[in-house]
Design an enzyme around this catalytic site. Structure first.
Site, PDB file in Angstrom:
ATOM      1  N   LYS A 119      31.948 -40.437   7.517  1.00 14.07           N
ATOM      2  CA  LYS A 119      30.546 -39.958   7.611  1.00 14.07           C
ATOM      3  C   LYS A 119      30.513 -38.450   7.852  1.00 14.07           C
ATOM      4  CE  LYS A 119      28.517 -40.356  11.851  1.00 14.07           C
ATOM      5  NZ  LYS A 119      28.018 -39.088  12.406  1.00 14.07           N
ATOM      6  N   ASN A 120      31.332 -37.994   8.796  1.00 13.75           N
ATOM      7  CA  ASN A 120      31.240 -36.583   9.194  1.00 13.75           C
ATOM      8  C   ASN A 120      31.848 -35.633   8.166  1.00 13.75           C
ATOM      9  OD1 ASN A 120      29.868 -37.392  11.408  1.00 13.75           O
ATOM     10  ND2 ASN A 120      31.543 -37.105  12.870  1.00 13.75           N
ATOM     11  N   ARG A 172      20.716 -30.366  21.636  1.00 12.04           N
ATOM     12  CA  ARG A 172      21.843 -30.079  20.743  1.00 12.04           C
ATOM     13  C   ARG A 172      21.516 -28.740  20.079  1.00 12.04           C
ATOM     14  NH1 ARG A 172      24.517 -34.906  18.851  1.00 12.04           N
ATOM     15  NH2 ARG A 172      25.880 -33.540  17.665  1.00 12.04           N
ATOM     16  N   SER A 204      32.573 -24.582  16.873  1.00 13.86           N
ATOM     17  CA  SER A 204      31.595 -25.617  16.506  1.00 13.86           C
ATOM     18  C   SER A 204      31.952 -26.156  15.114  1.00 13.86           C
ATOM     19  CB  SER A 204      30.190 -25.017  16.472  1.00 13.86           C
ATOM     20  OG  SER A 204      29.328 -25.805  15.684  1.00 13.86           O
ATOM     21  N   VAL A 205      32.060 -27.490  15.032  1.00 12.45           N
ATOM     22  CA  VAL A 205      32.358 -28.129  13.741  1.00 12.45           C
ATOM     23  C   VAL A 205      31.202 -27.862  12.772  1.00 12.45           C
ATOM     24  CG1 VAL A 205      32.754 -30.352  12.606  1.00 12.45           C
ATOM     25  CG2 VAL A 205      33.732 -29.927  14.872  1.00 12.45           C
ATOM     26  N   ARG A 260      24.380 -46.101  12.310  1.00 12.92           N
ATOM     27  CA  ARG A 260      24.393 -44.715  11.826  1.00 12.92           C
ATOM     28  C   ARG A 260      25.775 -44.310  11.339  1.00 12.92           C
ATOM     29  NH1 ARG A 260      22.748 -40.488  15.952  1.00 12.92           N
ATOM     30  NH2 ARG A 260      23.530 -39.286  14.198  1.00 12.92           N
ATOM     31  N   ARG A 301      21.277 -34.936  13.252  1.00  9.26           N
ATOM     32  CA  ARG A 301      21.507 -33.512  13.473  1.00  9.26           C
ATOM     33  C   ARG A 301      22.047 -32.812  12.226  1.00  9.26           C
ATOM     34  NH1 ARG A 301      22.733 -29.599  17.122  1.00  9.26           N
ATOM     35  NH2 ARG A 301      24.715 -28.560  16.776  1.00  9.26           N
ATOM     36  N   CYS A 345      22.108 -37.831  18.176  1.00  7.54           N
ATOM     37  CA  CYS A 345      22.479 -38.444  19.459  1.00  7.54           C
ATOM     38  C   CYS A 345      22.199 -37.455  20.594  1.00  7.54           C
ATOM     39  CB  CYS A 345      23.963 -38.785  19.487  1.00  7.54           C
ATOM     40  SG  CYS A 345      24.401 -40.214  18.509  1.00  7.54           S
ATOM     41  N   ASP A 352      34.744 -38.008  20.176  1.00  5.54           N
ATOM     42  CA  ASP A 352      34.157 -39.214  19.571  1.00  5.54           C
ATOM     43  C   ASP A 352      34.982 -40.476  19.813  1.00  5.54           C
ATOM     44  OD1 ASP A 352      32.013 -37.817  18.650  1.00  5.54           O
ATOM     45  OD2 ASP A 352      32.814 -37.495  16.647  1.00  5.54           O
ATOM     46  N   ILE A 407      33.361 -31.379  25.500  1.00  4.95           N
ATOM     47  CA  ILE A 407      32.537 -30.996  24.346  1.00  4.95           C
ATOM     48  C   ILE A 407      31.047 -31.282  24.607  1.00  4.95           C
ATOM     49  CG2 ILE A 407      32.241 -31.197  21.821  1.00  4.95           C
ATOM     50  CD1 ILE A 407      35.088 -30.278  22.590  1.00  4.95           C
TER      51      ILE A 407
END
Ligand code: EPU
Length: 423
Positions: A22-23, A126, A168-169, A403, A94, A118, A311, A333
């Site tokens: 997903k990411n 966020r 930051s990713v 999600r 997000r 989230c 995560d 994080i």
């Protein structure tokens, strides 16, 4: 709202096929706004956040065609390009913010809602300051009105050297995709090096972008005029892989986990070995057997890649509840990463939280109860806990799980979990 009804305890055995990440897929999808030519993506996970991103692209005028049970998608341009990314689509996810940069880079304008997602950061929300500040350096102007970012640029964005003040990713991915069509060269310093960032760069370069790693956390992007028609297969999901590895370790299970490169989760696998799991690494496969007695990990600390991922902290917390003694987890994080700890206590866990550190007593025998998910990875942790709990449990608010985990109940059923979705 759906719930899961789970009867435990279960010993998990069999094969699991890992879905696409997903990411990794979300920024890849957002960047399709930069293309004049079609993009075909394979191995898309069928999860709600991906549906939301596809709906967002559709609302911006992209044509979306599905193949292979929606795991393959072809995204092409229409004449109806729009520039408005609505609150109704961004409030649940997000990553929706990632359309802002590409719209400005390609069309010099965008009105994008502040995103949701989230609630992992307590009262701080966020933030997206790192994204906006860096885009400003490339020449984007913006003002904020009624919850929307009204952004524009005079002509193309301009290559610059940008040093992120913290890693930051999302901001790394956003700046990568926003700078590939810029005038000149962009240098991004202090970038995230998560595998999902690397997957994005591989895909962009395959499409004709000119991105190079010029240091451990530094990327050089030489602007190009356009991107070409591209086919790309999204990488497997490392957090789903890690979740199933914990599931096997937790339940004295025996799983063959397929469709993921094990070298990308070496830190996590080494930790599972410390807890007693027997792990065999094969090509794109992990064979993992859980121990009879789980050994504690004195101190787990979440960090940017290649450190231990935030995560997977909730899932490891469940494992440590059953380990042979006291362990602790320090979360670096997100401020509110431990929201599931209270719910684990309803199942019998002994956890105390002080600031960003959780102390887990271990030797817990979970007993079934009604529990509620507060975010995506919390829902995974609760599902793992109730699988190993004695008796019947319900996990509510599984929309969090939907999600980011594809077909979770189908995959769990196949490996021996007594699970039912109830509406
Ligand atoms: N941050 C700021 N300002 C910003 C951006 C981030 O202060 O402009 C802070 C965040 O509040 C956080 C830290 O920087 O404290 C790191 O956040 P990052 O930007 O790296 O996270 P993200 O891009 O929002 C992605 C994943 C998350 C994952 C984190 C960390 C996606 C869509 N999301 O989020 O995944 O936890 O990186 O690895 O890729 C999940 O999948 O469950 C999930 C939350």
């Amino acid at each position: 709202m759906d719930k899961f009804l789970i009867k435990g305890p279960s010993i998990l055995k069999g094969q699991v096929s890992i879905s696409g990440s997903k990411n990794a897929a979300l920024p890849i999808l957002a960047s399709t706004l930069l293309f004049d030519k079609p993009v075909t993506l394979k191995n898309l996970p069928r999860v709600r956040d991906i549906d939301t991103m596809l709906n967002l692209l559709r609302s911006l005028g992209s044509k979306i065609e599905f193949f292979d049970n929606k795991k393959k998608v072809r995204i092409s341009k229409t004449k109806k390009q729009k520039y408005f990314a609505s609150y109704s689509l961004l409030k649940t996810m997000r990553a929706g913010i990632l359309v802002l940069g590409p719209l400005v880079a390609k069309h010099q304008k965008s009105i994008t809602s502040f995103p949701g997602g989230c609630v992992l950061n307590g009262n701080s929300g966020r933030p997206i300051n790192l994204h906006l500040n860096a885009l400003q350096k490339l020449g984007m102007k913006f003002s904020i009105l009624n919850g929307y970012i009204h952004a524009s640029s005079k002509g193309k964005l301009k290559g610059k050297t940008i040093k992120f003040p913290s890693i930051s990713v999302g901001a790394t991915q956003h700046l990568l995709i926003s700078s590939i069509l810029s005038d000149g060269t962009t240098i991004l310093k202090g970038v995230a090096t998560e595998p999902e960032v690397v997957d994005l760069i591989n895909y962009l370069n395959a499409a004709g972008a000119n991105i190079k790693w010029v240091g451990k956390r530094t990327c050089q992007i030489i602007g190009v005029n356009s991107l070409k028609e591209t086919n790309y297969t999204v990488m497997g999901d490392r957090i789903e892989t890690g979740t199933f590895c914990v599931a096997a370790t937790l339940t004295k299970g025996n799983l063959l986990i397929k469709g993921f490169d094990p070298s990308l989760i070496k830190t996590e696998l080494d930790l599972l070995k410390k807890t007693g799991a027997k792990i065999k690494i094969l090509n794109q496969e992990i064979h993992i057997k859980g121990p009879q007695k789980i050994k504690k990990i004195n101190h787990l600390v979440t960090k940017e890649y290649a450190g231990f991922p935030t995560d997977l902290a909730p899932q490891f917390m469940v494992l440590l509840c059953k380990a042979n003694g006291r362990s602790s987890i320090t979360e670096n994080i997100f401020k509110s990463r431990f929201m599931h700890a209270m719910e684990l206590q309803r199942l019998g866990a002994k956890i105390s939280i002080k600031n960003n550190q959780a102390t887990i007593e271990g030797n817990t025998n979970f007993i079934g109860a009604e529990v509620m998910s507060s975010d995506l990875r919390a829902s995974a942790a609760l599902i793992l806990a109730v699988i190993s709990a004695k008796g019947i449990s319900t996990v509510s608010r599984v929309y969090h799980c939907d999600r980011g985990y594809e077909n979770i109940e189908k995959k769990l059923k196949k490996i021996g979990v007594n699970i039912k979705r109830i509406s």
